[in-house]
Structures are given as structure tokens and as C-alpha cells.
Write a protein that holds these residues in place. Structure first.
Motif, PDB file in Angstrom:
ATOM      1  N   VAL A  52    -124.335 -50.397   3.326  1.00 27.94           N
ATOM      2  CA  VAL A  52    -124.681 -50.128   5.073  1.00 27.94           C
ATOM      3  C   VAL A  52    -125.477 -50.848   6.607  1.00 27.94           C
ATOM      4  N   SER A  53    -126.554 -50.539   5.764  1.00 28.62           N
ATOM      5  CA  SER A  53    -127.384 -50.997   6.859  1.00 28.62           C
ATOM      6  C   SER A  53    -127.634 -52.454   6.895  1.00 28.62           C
ATOM      7  N   VAL A  54    -127.077 -53.091   6.351  1.00 23.27           N
ATOM      8  CA  VAL A  54    -127.166 -54.188   6.720  1.00 23.27           C
ATOM      9  C   VAL A  54    -125.808 -54.524   6.946  1.00 23.27           C
ATOM     10  N   ARG A  55    -124.737 -54.021   6.585  1.00 24.94           N
ATOM     11  CA  ARG A  55    -123.563 -54.546   7.939  1.00 24.94           C
ATOM     12  C   ARG A  55    -124.296 -53.898   9.313  1.00 24.94           C
ATOM     13  N   ALA A  56    -124.543 -52.831   9.396  1.00 26.10           N
ATOM     14  CA  ALA A  56    -124.924 -52.708  10.877  1.00 26.10           C
ATOM     15  C   ALA A  56    -125.204 -53.613  11.753  1.00 26.10           C
TER      16      ALA A  56
ATOM     17  N   GLY B 123    -122.214 -60.570  23.769  1.00 27.60           N
ATOM     18  CA  GLY B 123    -122.445 -59.940  24.682  1.00 27.60           C
ATOM     19  C   GLY B 123    -121.309 -58.247  25.310  1.00 27.60           C
ATOM     20  N   PHE B 124    -120.660 -58.181  23.817  1.00 29.41           N
ATOM     21  CA  PHE B 124    -119.882 -57.209  23.975  1.00 29.41           C
ATOM     22  C   PHE B 124    -119.912 -56.519  22.096  1.00 29.41           C
ATOM     23  N   GLU B 125    -118.792 -55.141  22.291  1.00 28.37           N
ATOM     24  CA  GLU B 125    -119.046 -54.748  21.028  1.00 28.37           C
ATOM     25  C   GLU B 125    -117.768 -55.821  20.749  1.00 28.37           C
ATOM     26  N   PRO B 126    -117.728 -56.498  19.762  1.00 26.49           N
ATOM     27  CA  PRO B 126    -116.450 -56.616  18.760  1.00 26.49           C
ATOM     28  C   PRO B 126    -115.365 -55.291  18.311  1.00 26.49           C
ATOM     29  N   ALA B 127    -114.108 -55.735  17.843  1.00 24.30           N
ATOM     30  CA  ALA B 127    -113.951 -55.402  16.555  1.00 24.30           C
ATOM     31  C   ALA B 127    -114.165 -55.236  15.610  1.00 24.30           C
ATOM     32  N   LEU B 128    -114.090 -54.414  14.743  1.00 21.37           N
ATOM     33  CA  LEU B 128    -114.493 -54.547  13.165  1.00 21.37           C
ATOM     34  C   LEU B 128    -113.293 -54.016  12.228  1.00 21.37           C
ATOM     35  N   CYS B 129    -113.114 -55.068  10.972  1.00 18.94           N
ATOM     36  CA  CYS B 129    -111.873 -55.248  10.491  1.00 18.94           C
ATOM     37  C   CYS B 129    -112.357 -54.557   9.231  1.00 18.94           C
ATOM     38  N   LYS B 130    -111.615 -53.789   8.737  1.00 19.65           N
ATOM     39  CA  LYS B 130    -111.497 -53.091   7.532  1.00 19.65           C
ATOM     40  C   LYS B 130    -113.146 -52.704   7.121  1.00 19.65           C
ATOM     41  N   GLU B 131    -113.668 -51.993   8.078  1.00 17.78           N
ATOM     42  CA  GLU B 131    -115.252 -51.369   7.650  1.00 17.78           C
ATOM     43  C   GLU B 131    -114.914 -50.098   8.076  1.00 17.78           C
ATOM     44  N   THR B 132    -115.422 -49.473   6.609  1.00 18.69           N
ATOM     45  CA  THR B 132    -116.335 -47.984   6.664  1.00 18.69           C
ATOM     46  C   THR B 132    -116.642 -47.355   7.666  1.00 18.69           C
ATOM     47  N   ASP B 133    -116.261 -46.037   7.128  1.00 18.93           N
ATOM     48  CA  ASP B 133    -116.114 -44.460   8.311  1.00 18.93           C
ATOM     49  C   ASP B 133    -117.359 -45.046   8.107  1.00 18.93           C
ATOM     50  N   GLU B 134    -118.480 -45.033   7.309  1.00 17.67           N
ATOM     51  CA  GLU B 134    -120.041 -44.850   7.705  1.00 17.67           C
ATOM     52  C   GLU B 134    -120.431 -45.378   8.391  1.00 17.67           C
ATOM     53  N   VAL B 135    -119.966 -46.845   8.561  1.00 15.71           N
ATOM     54  CA  VAL B 135    -120.690 -48.009   9.311  1.00 15.71           C
ATOM     55  C   VAL B 135    -119.941 -47.702  11.049  1.00 15.71           C
ATOM     56  N   TRP B 136    -119.191 -47.159  10.977  1.00 19.81           N
ATOM     57  CA  TRP B 136    -118.382 -47.246  12.343  1.00 19.81           C
ATOM     58  C   TRP B 136    -119.858 -45.468  12.330  1.00 19.81           C
ATOM     59  N   LYS B 137    -119.409 -44.479  11.804  1.00 17.86           N
ATOM     60  CA  LYS B 137    -120.639 -43.062  12.550  1.00 17.86           C
ATOM     61  C   LYS B 137    -121.728 -44.123  12.852  1.00 17.86           C
ATOM     62  N   LEU B 138    -122.973 -44.947  12.456  1.00 18.07           N
ATOM     63  CA  LEU B 138    -124.001 -45.685  12.193  1.00 18.07           C
ATOM     64  C   LEU B 138    -123.982 -45.832  13.381  1.00 18.07           C
ATOM     65  N   LEU B 139    -122.729 -46.879  13.523  1.00 23.39           N
ATOM     66  CA  LEU B 139    -123.460 -47.595  15.084  1.00 23.39           C
ATOM     67  C   LEU B 139    -123.233 -46.641  16.034  1.00 23.39           C
ATOM     68  N   GLY B 140    -122.264 -45.761  16.401  1.00 23.56           N
ATOM     69  CA  GLY B 140    -121.674 -45.103  17.258  1.00 23.56           C
ATOM     70  C   GLY B 140    -121.084 -45.632  18.045  1.00 23.56           C
ATOM     71  N   TRP B 141    -120.109 -46.755  17.474  1.00 24.80           N
ATOM     72  CA  TRP B 141    -118.917 -47.494  18.095  1.00 24.80           C
ATOM     73  C   TRP B 141    -117.880 -46.415  18.353  1.00 24.80           C
ATOM     74  N   GLN B 142    -116.835 -47.261  18.538  1.00 26.18           N
ATOM     75  CA  GLN B 142    -115.422 -46.524  18.706  1.00 26.18           C
ATOM     76  C   GLN B 142    -114.045 -47.146  18.621  1.00 26.18           C
ATOM     77  N   PHE B 143    -113.636 -47.133  17.805  1.00 23.75           N
ATOM     78  CA  PHE B 143    -112.642 -48.155  17.928  1.00 23.75           C
ATOM     79  C   PHE B 143    -111.380 -47.652  18.833  1.00 23.75           C
ATOM     80  N   GLN B 144    -110.979 -48.913  18.934  1.00 23.06           N
ATOM     81  CA  GLN B 144    -110.593 -49.689  20.317  1.00 23.06           C
ATOM     82  C   GLN B 144    -109.551 -49.963  20.132  1.00 23.06           C
ATOM     83  N   GLY B 145    -109.214 -50.555  18.815  1.00 24.64           N
ATOM     84  CA  GLY B 145    -108.260 -51.475  18.253  1.00 24.64           C
ATOM     85  C   GLY B 145    -108.951 -52.180  17.507  1.00 24.64           C
ATOM     86  N   CYS B 146    -107.901 -53.421  17.014  1.00 20.84           N
ATOM     87  CA  CYS B 146    -108.855 -54.703  15.879  1.00 20.84           C
ATOM     88  C   CYS B 146    -107.303 -55.986  16.507  1.00 20.84           C
TER      89      CYS B 146
END
Length: 273
Positions: A231-235, A246-269
Motif C-alpha cells: 500500500v505504501s509503495v502504491r500511494a 500537475g494534478f491528481e489523476p484518477a486511479l484504476c481498480k485501486e483499493t479503499d485503503e490506498v484512497w484513504k491513505l492518499l486522502g483523494w476523492q473519487f471524481q471519475g475514472c
């Protein structure tokens, strides 16, 4: 070339719990891919035989299945490279979706085979997504596919023609050091596509039976059954790529724990409209 006996449209909803992947439709105009990517999940899906199969059924049958489906994204790239070999039904699909309001055709490819899109008028109902990788990783693992720089040129040409274009930077393979991704991220950012989706290397253990040369260094079995980087490597990968883009990308098939660690909000993929 053959007729398809199974349905052309089916809802993709088989992502394991704990993995962020919105549902979309598979539109199966073809199967397989001529490129020799070592990590390709199609090797497992088709038990090593992933040569292209083009379906030749009458378009009316395909249209009837789409008509019965609700609104959403219809992807031809889940079981095939959408454009490496042009499906006979693709032109009719493009023209069908041109007339829709809440249904979108998604084409995902590593090819530069864009001749069809030079000849027809762009439509916002069709999205072309180019899969890109660092040149060093592509040379080692994406054998027979066009070089990433050529794919980016094709993407830019379609953008200039007025098509909707996305980039999928996937799978990021960190065995050569993450810095090799900095230049390609800068190039992707300069093009200005509508969305960039990033994914790190992930594969089911069964793939190795059919792809013994698939990259596996640093992978561990994750809760969703896939082999993934920790998880730490992926984050860390996503933070670095976000900085270079220069911006937050969307993430593909990523786990909830990585989303929480990043603190990013899902806005489409890549597979959402």
C-alpha cells in the motif's frame, strides 16, 4: 472472423469488495489482442490464447442489446485492444452512439490505428483512451505494441481533430525506479487530454502459468486476491505522478485503503463518463 453466440453486452460488476471500480458495460465487438505484453491479463482470461477474434454478426443484433441497456459507458476494451485490429462492427457502433444522449462508447488501445477517426465527424459520445507506459517499461514488457511516444502523437492528433481523448498510464511498474515515469508524465500533461487514469501493476497469481515472464518483483498478495505492490509503495507512486502531471489523476481498480491513505476523492475514472 466468426459470429458470436454469446451476448455482446454485459454489465461489468465483478470487482471484489474493497476495490473502487464503478460499474460499466462491456461491449464485446472483438476478443483478444495481437500485441505481446508480458503482464496482460488476457493471457489468463483466454488461457494463453489471446489472438484476435473479430465478430461478424449483423449490427441489428448488437444494437438490440444496447437498446435494452440503461445509460452508461460501453467499453470495447475489456477483452480486447479496441483498435489494434479494427472490428467489422466498429463503424456502425460509432454511428449508433453518435445519436445517443446518455450512452457512451469507450475505446481503449495501445495502437496508433486511428484512420477511421480521420474520416468521420467527432462526437462527444465516443471516447478514445490510449494506454501509455514509460518507454523503458514498454520496450521490456509491451512487445509488438507501438512505442509510447507514437501513441501520444496519435492521441494528440485525435484531440486536434475534436475527439474526446483520455490517457491511461497503466500498469506502472516500479522495478526500474519511479523516476523513469517523470518524462512521460510531463509529456502527457502537456497534451491536455480530458482525463488521466493511473494504475499500478496488479495481476492474479494464475497469470504466471501463461505468462512466466510477467513482472512480479515486489508484488505481494493483497486482500482482493491480486498480486500488488504494498500500500505504501502504491500511494507513493500516485503522489509522485500527481506532482509530475500537475494534478491528481484518477486511479484504476485501486483499493479503499490506498484512497484513504492518499486522502483523494473519487471524481471519475477511465471507464466513467
Amino acid at each position: 472472423m466468426r459470429e458470436r453466440k454469446s451476448p455482446f453486452v454485459r454489465l461489468f460488476n465483478k470487482t471484489p469488495a474493497g476495490v473502487c471500480c464503478p460499474h460499466f458495460y462491456e461491449l464485446i465487438l472483438s476478443n483478444g489482442c495481437p500485441y505481446d505484453c508480458a503482464y496482460c491479463y488476457l493471457r489468463l482470461t483466454f488461457r494463453g490464447n489471446k489472438g484476435p477474434v473479430m465478430f461478424t454478426n449483423p449490427w441489428e443484433r448488437v444494437r438490440a442489446e444496447i437498446d435494452k441497456s440503461s445509460s452508461g459507458v460501453f467499453s470495447t476494451g475489456e477483452l480486447a485492444d479496441s483498435l489494434a485490429v479494427i472490428p467489422p462492427l466498429l463503424w456502425e457502433a460509432v454511428e449508433y452512439f453518435r445519436e445517443q444522449k446518455h450512452k457512451y462508447l469507450l475505446l481503449t488501445t495501445k495502437s496508433c490505428n486511428i484512420g477511421l477517426f480521420r474520416e468521420v465527424k467527432p462526437t462527444p459520445q465516443v471516447i478514445i483512451s490510449f494506454s501509455i507506459n514509460a518507454p523503458e517499461i514498454a520496450a521490456k514488457y509491451e512487445r509488438l505494441a507501438p512505442p509510447p511516444v507514437a501513441r501520444l502523437r496519435a492521441a494528440l492528433e485525435l484531440l486536434e481533430l475534436g475527439w474526446r481523448v483520455r490517457i491511461r498510464l497503466d500498469p506502472v511498474v516500479v522495478e526500474g525506479g519511479l523516476e523513469i515515469y517523470r518524462p512521460i508524465c510531463r509529456e502527457i500533461s502537456s497534451i491536455g487530454v480530458e482525463r488521466v487514469t493511473v494504475g499500478t501493476l496488479r495481476q492474479y497469481p494464475g497469470l504466471y502459468r501463461f505468462a512466466p515472464d510477467a513482472p512480479r518483483c515486489g508484488l505481494r498478495k493483497a486482500l482482493d486476491g491480486r498480486m500488488r505492490y504494498p500500500v505504501s509503495v502504491r500511494a507513493g507512486v500516485y503522489r509522485a505522478i500527481a506532482e509530475w502531471l500537475g494534478f491528481e489523476p484518477a486511479l484504476c481498480k485501486e483499493t479503499d485503503e490506498v484512497w484513504k491513505l492518499l486522502g483523494w476523492q473519487f471524481q471519475g475514472c477511465n471507464c466513467t463518463f
